[in-house]
Design an enzyme around this catalytic site. Structure first.
Site, PDB file in Angstrom:
ATOM      1  N   SER A 129     -33.680  63.648  50.119  1.00 28.30           N
ATOM      2  CA  SER A 129     -34.695  62.991  49.313  1.00 28.30           C
ATOM      3  C   SER A 129     -34.002  62.236  48.191  1.00 28.30           C
ATOM      4  O   SER A 129     -32.934  62.641  47.737  1.00 28.30           O
ATOM      5  CB  SER A 129     -35.639  64.048  48.733  1.00 28.30           C
ATOM      6  N   CYS A 130     -34.598  61.150  47.752  1.00 34.24           N
ATOM      7  CA  CYS A 130     -34.080  60.401  46.607  1.00 34.24           C
ATOM      8  C   CYS A 130     -35.262  59.859  45.824  1.00 34.24           C
ATOM      9  O   CYS A 130     -36.381  59.841  46.333  1.00 34.24           O
ATOM     10  CB  CYS A 130     -33.119  59.290  47.038  1.00 34.24           C
ATOM     11  N   PRO A 131     -35.049  59.418  44.584  1.00 36.62           N
ATOM     12  CA  PRO A 131     -36.182  58.978  43.755  1.00 36.62           C
ATOM     13  C   PRO A 131     -37.046  57.888  44.378  1.00 36.62           C
ATOM     14  O   PRO A 131     -38.264  57.933  44.282  1.00 36.62           O
ATOM     15  CB  PRO A 131     -35.514  58.476  42.472  1.00 36.62           C
TER      16      PRO A 131
ATOM     17  N   GLY B 245     -37.086  57.217  47.624  1.00 36.27           N
ATOM     18  CA  GLY B 245     -37.507  57.668  48.946  1.00 36.27           C
ATOM     19  C   GLY B 245     -37.230  56.677  50.050  1.00 36.27           C
ATOM     20  O   GLY B 245     -37.901  56.661  51.074  1.00 36.27           O
TER      21      GLY B 245
END
Length: 106
Positions: free
Chosen positions: A8-10, A12
């Protein structure tokens, strides 16, 4: 050895999927069974089942933001790194997990 992961990443988008791909490619190189759930902008994809988690030797979390469903990993051996770290060092992480797993088998 079996590994499950969640990326996951900020935003997305890019890093979520790049980290998943890096883990999958690295695992394939060394013959490790892996399943990676992505929690991107379109929601969770390739979701881990309770059996996937139960049968995993390790959980790799590559999150730069909150991951949904963290409670399912309670009691598991968890490695947590940023998506960027996984993208850059997936082979080294996989090597370390293989070493740790061999140590447990003795």
């Amino acid at each position: 050895m079996k590994i499950v992961g969640v990326t996951s990443c900020p935003s997305g988008v890019a890093h979520t999927y790049m980290a998943a791909e890096a883990l999958e490619q690295s695992a394939k190189k060394v013959g490790v069974d892996i399943k990676v759930e992505t929690q991107g902008s379109s929601g969770a994809e390739n979701q881990l089942t309770s059996n996937d988690v139960a049968n995993a030797n390790f959980v790799v979390l590559t999150n730069d933001t909150n991951i949904n469903g963290m409670e399912r990993f309670k009691g598991k051996k968890v490695v947590q790194l940023s998506a960027t770290q996984i993208i850059e060092k997936a082979d080294a992480v996989m090597g370390k997990l293989l070493t740790l797993n061999k140590g447990e088998l003795k």
